[in-house]
Design a protein around this motif. Structure first.
Motif, PDB file in Angstrom:
ATOM      1  N   UNK A 394       0.830  -1.209   0.000  1.00  0.00           N
ATOM      2  CA  UNK A 394       0.000   0.000   0.000  1.00  0.00           C
ATOM      3  C   UNK A 394       0.864   1.259   0.000  1.00  0.00           C
ATOM      4  N   UNK A 395       1.584   1.529  -1.083  1.00  0.00           N
ATOM      5  CA  UNK A 395       2.408   2.743  -1.128  1.00  0.00           C
ATOM      6  C   UNK A 395       1.561   4.009  -1.125  1.00  0.00           C
ATOM      7  N   UNK A 396       2.068   5.039  -0.448  1.00  0.00           N
ATOM      8  CA  UNK A 396       1.380   6.335  -0.400  1.00  0.00           C
ATOM      9  C   UNK A 396       2.084   7.302  -1.344  1.00  0.00           C
ATOM     10  N   UNK A 397       1.308   7.949  -2.178  1.00  0.00           N
ATOM     11  CA  UNK A 397       1.840   8.941  -3.107  1.00  0.00           C
ATOM     12  C   UNK A 397       1.683  10.315  -2.468  1.00  0.00           C
ATOM     13  N   UNK A 398       2.799  10.946  -2.123  1.00  0.00           N
ATOM     14  CA  UNK A 398       2.777  12.250  -1.458  1.00  0.00           C
ATOM     15  C   UNK A 398       3.200  13.334  -2.430  1.00  0.00           C
ATOM     16  N   UNK A 399       2.638  14.545  -2.296  1.00  0.00           N
ATOM     17  CA  UNK A 399       3.061  15.665  -3.147  1.00  0.00           C
ATOM     18  C   UNK A 399       4.535  15.973  -2.933  1.00  0.00           C
ATOM     19  N   UNK A 400       5.244  16.260  -4.013  1.00  0.00           N
ATOM     20  CA  UNK A 400       6.670  16.563  -3.920  1.00  0.00           C
ATOM     21  C   UNK A 400       6.930  17.771  -3.030  1.00  0.00           C
ATOM     22  N   UNK A 401       6.045  18.775  -3.080  1.00  0.00           N
ATOM     23  CA  UNK A 401       6.248  19.975  -2.260  1.00  0.00           C
ATOM     24  C   UNK A 401       6.163  19.637  -0.765  1.00  0.00           C
ATOM     25  N   UNK A 402       5.255  18.723  -0.425  1.00  0.00           N
ATOM     26  CA  UNK A 402       5.110  18.312   0.972  1.00  0.00           C
ATOM     27  C   UNK A 402       6.357  17.576   1.459  1.00  0.00           C
ATOM     28  N   UNK A 403       6.879  16.684   0.637  1.00  0.00           N
ATOM     29  CA  UNK A 403       8.078  15.930   1.010  1.00  0.00           C
ATOM     30  C   UNK A 403       9.286  16.857   1.107  1.00  0.00           C
ATOM     31  N   UNK A 404       9.403  17.777   0.153  1.00  0.00           N
ATOM     32  CA  UNK A 404      10.537  18.706   0.173  1.00  0.00           C
ATOM     33  C   UNK A 404      10.504  19.562   1.436  1.00  0.00           C
ATOM     34  N   UNK A 405       9.319  20.002   1.855  1.00  0.00           N
ATOM     35  CA  UNK A 405       9.206  20.815   3.070  1.00  0.00           C
ATOM     36  C   UNK A 405       9.573  19.988   4.308  1.00  0.00           C
ATOM     37  N   UNK A 406       9.157  18.729   4.343  1.00  0.00           N
ATOM     38  CA  UNK A 406       9.477  17.876   5.485  1.00  0.00           C
ATOM     39  C   UNK A 406      10.972  17.597   5.563  1.00  0.00           C
ATOM     40  N   UNK A 407      11.614  17.413   4.418  1.00  0.00           N
ATOM     41  CA  UNK A 407      13.070  17.191   4.415  1.00  0.00           C
ATOM     42  C   UNK A 407      13.783  18.445   4.910  1.00  0.00           C
ATOM     43  N   UNK A 408      13.318  19.600   4.482  1.00  0.00           N
ATOM     44  CA  UNK A 408      13.938  20.852   4.933  1.00  0.00           C
ATOM     45  C   UNK A 408      13.766  21.050   6.435  1.00  0.00           C
ATOM     46  N   UNK A 409      12.636  20.600   6.997  1.00  0.00           N
ATOM     47  CA  UNK A 409      12.389  20.767   8.435  1.00  0.00           C
ATOM     48  C   UNK A 409      13.236  19.819   9.266  1.00  0.00           C
ATOM     49  N   UNK A 410      13.577  18.644   8.730  1.00  0.00           N
ATOM     50  CA  UNK A 410      14.362  17.671   9.490  1.00  0.00           C
ATOM     51  C   UNK A 410      13.558  17.062  10.633  1.00  0.00           C
ATOM     52  N   UNK A 411      14.264  16.510  11.604  1.00  0.00           N
ATOM     53  CA  UNK A 411      13.597  15.918  12.773  1.00  0.00           C
ATOM     54  C   UNK A 411      13.257  17.027  13.751  1.00  0.00           C
ATOM     55  N   UNK A 412      11.980  17.210  14.014  1.00  0.00           N
ATOM     56  CA  UNK A 412      11.546  18.358  14.829  1.00  0.00           C
ATOM     57  C   UNK A 412      11.901  18.187  16.305  1.00  0.00           C
ATOM     58  N   UNK A 413      11.969  16.946  16.768  1.00  0.00           N
ATOM     59  CA  UNK A 413      12.287  16.697  18.184  1.00  0.00           C
ATOM     60  C   UNK A 413      13.543  15.839  18.303  1.00  0.00           C
ATOM     61  N   UNK A 414      14.601  16.319  17.685  1.00  0.00           N
ATOM     62  CA  UNK A 414      15.830  15.531  17.603  1.00  0.00           C
ATOM     63  C   UNK A 414      16.379  15.161  18.978  1.00  0.00           C
ATOM     64  N   UNK A 415      16.130  15.999  19.992  1.00  0.00           N
ATOM     65  CA  UNK A 415      16.686  15.731  21.322  1.00  0.00           C
ATOM     66  C   UNK A 415      16.205  14.401  21.893  1.00  0.00           C
ATOM     67  N   UNK A 416      15.050  13.905  21.404  1.00  0.00           N
ATOM     68  CA  UNK A 416      14.550  12.623  21.901  1.00  0.00           C
ATOM     69  C   UNK A 416      15.486  11.467  21.533  1.00  0.00           C
ATOM     70  N   UNK A 417      16.297  11.653  20.498  1.00  0.00           N
ATOM     71  CA  UNK A 417      17.205  10.583  20.071  1.00  0.00           C
ATOM     72  C   UNK A 417      18.220  10.237  21.151  1.00  0.00           C
TER      73      UNK A 417
END
Length: 438
Positions: A394-417
């Protein structure tokens, strides 16, 4: 609670020590590195057949140097190697590839091996464990699989009254008897599950990798919840000391987007591979530059290369020492992860925690994720790192603009790592030993 000044002597049985270049097998080295040696004294019992010289460098930074004992015993599928060389010299076998009689012999021997092809090593390790215990008097024995034969020393020492802790780095026969890639034997799934049940019932305490596996073990084998705990792998913070300051291991042109897959596991179906390549094509059109997929370890797109002119390129870097992987993590913009694996019922297994997950989370970038929304997905969600591309079939097709924005944002709560570093895992392991013995 451990009495003040009391040092626990532990025999740790594991087939890989030092490990091959696979992060999942680093568990003994990393836990040993951060355990308090004044409270816990460890002897390792491991294989002789799989020792390799380059792995010894993994032990150089360990203080004090670990005590390592080795037991012989070739995997059963390698017993044919010497006879084959002899027969090849007289023209009765091919030096390269396998003849029909060899294929039949391999299939018969491996099908009869129980509990797995490492049974000869497991039996010799059990005898060696008893001999070591007679001289060194261990307070506890800790056995970790894969392979399942690593639990044979625990079964024997338990009969001598030694407290026993069992660790499953994965689901054991409960998984392999249902995976379509799993081993089939003449013993059948029932016999393999019966062996696993025997191990779990005899052990004083059980460690697994994820909460899903813990719940599965409790439900299937009737384990008391207080006797089993999830203790995942982790990452080593010391490896990230120079993160982002190293020279990139590859060149990149301005505007390019670079994605990275690390490790030896790659499970997506054809639909997900096609969806990933289509997403990369649409991302390339959106940013006006190439999208480059890098693979370190398994050659993930060997049979699915992006077509020329699509704006998507693929580079396989082969296998790299674990210490070099950090440079690839720093140089790429986002990561690719698949946790899907077929079962006989056509569903993904759940509870699988890929070792590379922890380095991905610590690196603090978005993850293009394919797989069930289970334990691994939950850890990544807590760090705000998931771009979800769907589950098996069940692959999900996501808009390229949405994926590009998420990549630019990175991990929002990185400190949890940071909750997942090996130092905290070692503290949890020490608590487990104390619970069993005191």
């Amino acid at each position: 609670m451990r009495p003040a000044g009391k040092t626990t002597r532990l025999l740790w049985v594991t087939y890989d020590f030092p490990p091959r270049q696979a992060a999942g097998a680093f568990r003994p080295v990393k836990l040993y590195k951060y355990l308090d040696k004044s409270r816990l004294s460890i002897d390792f019992l491991t294989s002789r057949a799989e020792s390799f010289a380059s792995g010894e460098q993994l032990l150089e930074d360990l203080e004090p140097a670990p005590t390592v004992w080795r037991a012989g015993g070739l995997p059963l599928d390698r017993l044919f190697e010497k006879p084959k060389r002899v027969l090849a010299r007289v023209g009765l076998a091919r030096a390269e590839g396998r003849s029909l009689w060899e294929r039949i012999a391999y299939r018969v021997v491996l099908a009869c091996a129980f509990p797995d092809k490492h049974a000869w090593w497991g039996l010799r390790a059990a005898v060696r464990a008893v001999m070591l215990h007679a001289r060194r008097r261990f307070d506890a024995v800790y056995t970790t699989s894969h392979p399942e034969s690593a639990h044979l020393p625990g079964l024997l020492l338990k009969r001598l009254g030694v407290p026993w802790i069992v660790d499953y780095r994965y689901g054991g026969p409960l998984w392999t008897t249902t995976l379509t890639v799993g081993r089939r034997s003449v013993w059948g799934a029932a016999r393999e599950i019966a062996y696993q049940r025997r191990v779990l019932e005899r052990a004083d305490f059980v460690i697994v990798q994820s909460d899903t596996i813990r719940n599965d073990f409790i439900a299937r084998f009737g384990l008391a919840p207080e006797r089993i705990v999830a203790l995942p792998n982790g990452y080593d913070e010391e490896g990230f000391r120079e993160y982002g300051t190293q020279q990139a291991p590859f060149a990149r042109a301005p505007g390019e987007l670079h994605l990275l897959h690390v490790g030896g596991d790659w499970y997506p179906d054809a639909g997900h591979v096609a969806n990933l390549l289509d997403l990369c094509r649409r991302l390339a059109a959106d940013i006006g530059a190439d999208v480059v997929i890098h693979a370190v370890g398994v050659d993930i797109l060997r049979d699915d290369l992006p077509p020329p002119g699509s704006g998507c390129r693929y580079v396989h870097h082969g296998h790299r020492p674990h210490r070099e992987v950090i440079g690839y993590l720093a140089a790429c913009d986002a990561f690719i992860l698949s946790t899907m694996a077929d079962t006989d019922s056509g569903r993904s297994i759940t509870g699988f925690l890929p070792a590379k997950l922890w380095e991905y989370l610590r690196a603090g970038k978005a993850i293009l994720w394919m797989g069930p929304q289970d334990d691994a997905w939950r850890y990544a969600e807590e760090c705000g790192a998931v771009i979800y591309l769907g589950s098996l079939g069940s692959p999900r097709v996501l808009p390229a603009t949405e994926v590009r924005a998420a990549i630019a944002a990175g991990a929002r709560n990185q400190q949890r790592a940071h909750e997942h570093d090996w130092r905290s895992r070692a503290a949890a392991f020490d608590d487990i030993v104390a619970r069993v013995l005191f």
